[in-house]
Design a protein around this motif. Structure first.
Motif, PDB file in Angstrom:
ATOM      1  N   VAL A 146       0.855  -1.192   0.000  1.00  0.00           N
ATOM      2  CA  VAL A 146       0.000   0.000   0.000  1.00  0.00           C
ATOM      3  C   VAL A 146       0.888   1.238   0.000  1.00  0.00           C
ATOM      4  O   VAL A 146       1.809   1.343   0.817  1.00  0.00           O
ATOM      5  CB  VAL A 146      -0.926   0.008   1.237  1.00  0.00           C
ATOM      6  CG1 VAL A 146      -1.601   1.359   1.401  1.00  0.00           C
ATOM      7  CG2 VAL A 146      -1.953  -1.102   1.128  1.00  0.00           C
ATOM      8  N   ALA A 147       0.628   2.143  -0.928  1.00  0.00           N
ATOM      9  CA  ALA A 147       1.424   3.371  -1.020  1.00  0.00           C
ATOM     10  C   ALA A 147       0.760   4.534  -0.305  1.00  0.00           C
ATOM     11  O   ALA A 147       1.401   5.559  -0.051  1.00  0.00           O
ATOM     12  CB  ALA A 147       1.665   3.742  -2.481  1.00  0.00           C
ATOM     13  N   SER A 148      -0.519   4.402   0.029  1.00  0.00           N
ATOM     14  CA  SER A 148      -1.228   5.487   0.714  1.00  0.00           C
ATOM     15  C   SER A 148      -2.441   4.942   1.441  1.00  0.00           C
ATOM     16  O   SER A 148      -3.001   3.905   1.067  1.00  0.00           O
ATOM     17  CB  SER A 148      -1.669   6.563  -0.292  1.00  0.00           C
ATOM     18  OG  SER A 148      -2.599   6.022  -1.227  1.00  0.00           O
ATOM     19  N   PHE A 149      -2.840   5.639   2.491  1.00  0.00           N
ATOM     20  CA  PHE A 149      -4.055   5.292   3.211  1.00  0.00           C
ATOM     21  C   PHE A 149      -4.498   6.518   4.004  1.00  0.00           C
ATOM     22  O   PHE A 149      -3.733   7.465   4.186  1.00  0.00           O
ATOM     23  CB  PHE A 149      -3.847   4.091   4.145  1.00  0.00           C
ATOM     24  CG  PHE A 149      -2.954   4.365   5.327  1.00  0.00           C
ATOM     25  CD1 PHE A 149      -3.487   4.658   6.572  1.00  0.00           C
ATOM     26  CD2 PHE A 149      -1.567   4.328   5.193  1.00  0.00           C
ATOM     27  CE1 PHE A 149      -2.669   4.910   7.674  1.00  0.00           C
ATOM     28  CE2 PHE A 149      -0.742   4.569   6.287  1.00  0.00           C
ATOM     29  CZ  PHE A 149      -1.285   4.862   7.517  1.00  0.00           C
ATOM     30  N   GLU A 150      -5.726   6.510   4.475  1.00  0.00           N
ATOM     31  CA  GLU A 150      -6.270   7.644   5.222  1.00  0.00           C
ATOM     32  C   GLU A 150      -6.459   7.260   6.682  1.00  0.00           C
ATOM     33  O   GLU A 150      -7.066   6.232   6.993  1.00  0.00           O
ATOM     34  CB  GLU A 150      -7.600   8.096   4.600  1.00  0.00           C
ATOM     35  CG  GLU A 150      -7.416   8.691   3.220  1.00  0.00           C
ATOM     36  CD  GLU A 150      -8.712   8.875   2.456  1.00  0.00           C
ATOM     37  OE1 GLU A 150      -8.673   9.579   1.419  1.00  0.00           O
ATOM     38  OE2 GLU A 150      -9.759   8.317   2.872  1.00  0.00           O
ATOM     39  N   SER A 151      -5.923   8.099   7.571  1.00  0.00           N
ATOM     40  CA  SER A 151      -6.082   7.892   9.003  1.00  0.00           C
ATOM     41  C   SER A 151      -5.812   9.215   9.709  1.00  0.00           C
ATOM     42  O   SER A 151      -5.642  10.247   9.060  1.00  0.00           O
ATOM     43  CB  SER A 151      -5.146   6.793   9.498  1.00  0.00           C
ATOM     44  OG  SER A 151      -5.433   6.468  10.854  1.00  0.00           O
ATOM     45  N   GLY A 152      -5.749   9.156  11.043  1.00  0.00           N
ATOM     46  CA  GLY A 152      -5.577  10.375  11.812  1.00  0.00           C
ATOM     47  C   GLY A 152      -4.234  10.479  12.486  1.00  0.00           C
ATOM     48  O   GLY A 152      -3.376   9.597  12.353  1.00  0.00           O
TER      49      GLY A 152
END
Length: 374
Positions: free
Chosen positions: A248-254
């Motif tokens: 995975v090259a990107s993901f959304e989180s906080g």
């Protein structure tokens, strides 16, 4: 850790429900014992933060003549613990803003005095102010904001690539937890296309309109990711491992995942960006996230009508959330400030993560303030 309630999409029927945040009692002291010392204010601060507030509290005690009893308490359990017996709970307590409606509707907290109302309005960002208000009135003091962002591997994606979801998934990969119906992440997609969740202000129980053509387009877009070669289906347990091994090259989180993301691929490779634009139903829109606002509020019940103690409690809440305290919370605990002046400081603006969260929380173009219905 995330402290916001999650919004659940019940399949294609678009049925919504809110998860309940269950907490324990606040102790065994009876009503008579609690509040017996009128010159002592009980304060609940977030878990792990007691030391960071030491100087602020010492200054308040010197200025006010009151003693503060500090107890660390889990924010998500604030409303549960206080509503159990408000008279034995804290005079001042921290909470996530999505609990505000329950506390106001139950009569546990009241509108802040006019003096502080004006201060909050003058110093807080617009989005933070929305989080502190319920039905147009201000009930709490904002001291921080929290939003998800896009984390990406700079060795696989450039800054210009991550402005578009289509580019991300064409040039590299995006990891998402759609299979688990993680609608804390996917829910805002419905607002990204112009729909509303509990109305424009998140306070209208009849104001959700996802069951329309735009809502159907969002569900179709989610389903289409199964055949998107650039999309990698993840679960909560393998996000970092897949990010670390390059799947995975990107993901959304906080912000809560920032340090783990750095460890996974190396500090020098980690990039942070606002959410990308995404094409849904033939329309390119700005993808949105939920915004959480960290608050302090006053519970008047322990004072048993002692107006001086109540006034001191509001003063303490003001001290805990003033510019100096927010600067300190950013420095010691990485809490992104809600104060406009502190947000614009060099220390905050030079921090990539904080600057990105601030951009996400700067307007409704990027974020939707989490609903705070009772």
């Amino acid at each position: 850790m995330k402290s916001w309630q999650k919004v659940i999409v019940g399949g294609a029927s678009l049925t919504l429900a809110s998860t309940l945040l269950v907490g324990c009692g606040s102790g065994s002291k009876d009503k008579k014992e609690a509040g017996a010392d009128s010159k002592t204010i009980k304060l609940w601060v977030p878990t792990g933060s007691k030391k960071s507030y030491a100087d602020t509290i010492a200054k308040f005690e010197k200025d006010s003549g009151y003693t503060v009893k500090v107890v660390e308490s889990e924010d998500p359990k604030a409303q549960e613990k206080i509503k159990k017996d408000a008279s034995t709970a804290a005079d001042v307590f921290s909470l996530p803003h999505d609990q505000l409606g329950q506390l106001v509707e139950s009569g546990t907290i009241q509108e802040v005095p006019e003096k502080y109302n004006k201060e909050i309005a003058a110093t807080s960002t617009d989005q933070a102010l929305v989080g502190a208000q319920y039905k147009g009135k201000t009930y709490a003091f904002p001291f921080g904001i929290e939003s998800q962002v896009l984390f990406y591997n700079k060795s696989k994606l450039a800054a210009e690539d991550v402005t578009s979801y289509d580019t991300i998934t064409t040039k590299a990969t995006f990891g998402g937890t759609f299979k688990q119906a993680n609608t804390y992440a996917t829910g805002p997609l419905f607002m990204s296309v112009g729909n509303t969740l509990f109305g424009e202000n998140g306070e209208d129980v009849k104001g959700t309109n996802w069951g329309n053509d735009k809502g159907a387009a969002v569900l179709k877009w989610i389903a289409d990711q199964a055949s998107n070669k650039g999309f990698v289906s993840l679960d909560a347990n393998n996000v970092m491992s897949k990010f670390g091994d390059g799947s995975v090259a990107s993901f959304e989180s906080g912000p809560w995942d920032y340090e783990a993301a750095q460890k996974a691929i190396g500090k020098e490779n980690l990039g942070v960006a606002i959410y990308p634009k995404v094409t849904i139903g033939g329309e390119t829109v700005q993808q949105k996230a939920f915004l959480g606002v960290k608050l302090y509020a006053v519970n008047q019940a322990p004072a048993k009508g002692d107006t001086k103690r109540i006034a001191a409690s509001y003063k303490l809440a003001s001290y805990l959330t003033n510019a100096e305290s927010q600067e300190n919370q950013f420095k010691t605990r990485n809490i992104v400030p809600a104060n406009k002046e502190v947000q614009s400081s060099e220390a905050v603006q030079s921090n990539e993560l904080a600057k990105t969260v601030i951009t996400m929380g700067s307007s409704s173009d990027y974020t939707v303030v989490m609903p705070k219905l009772s």
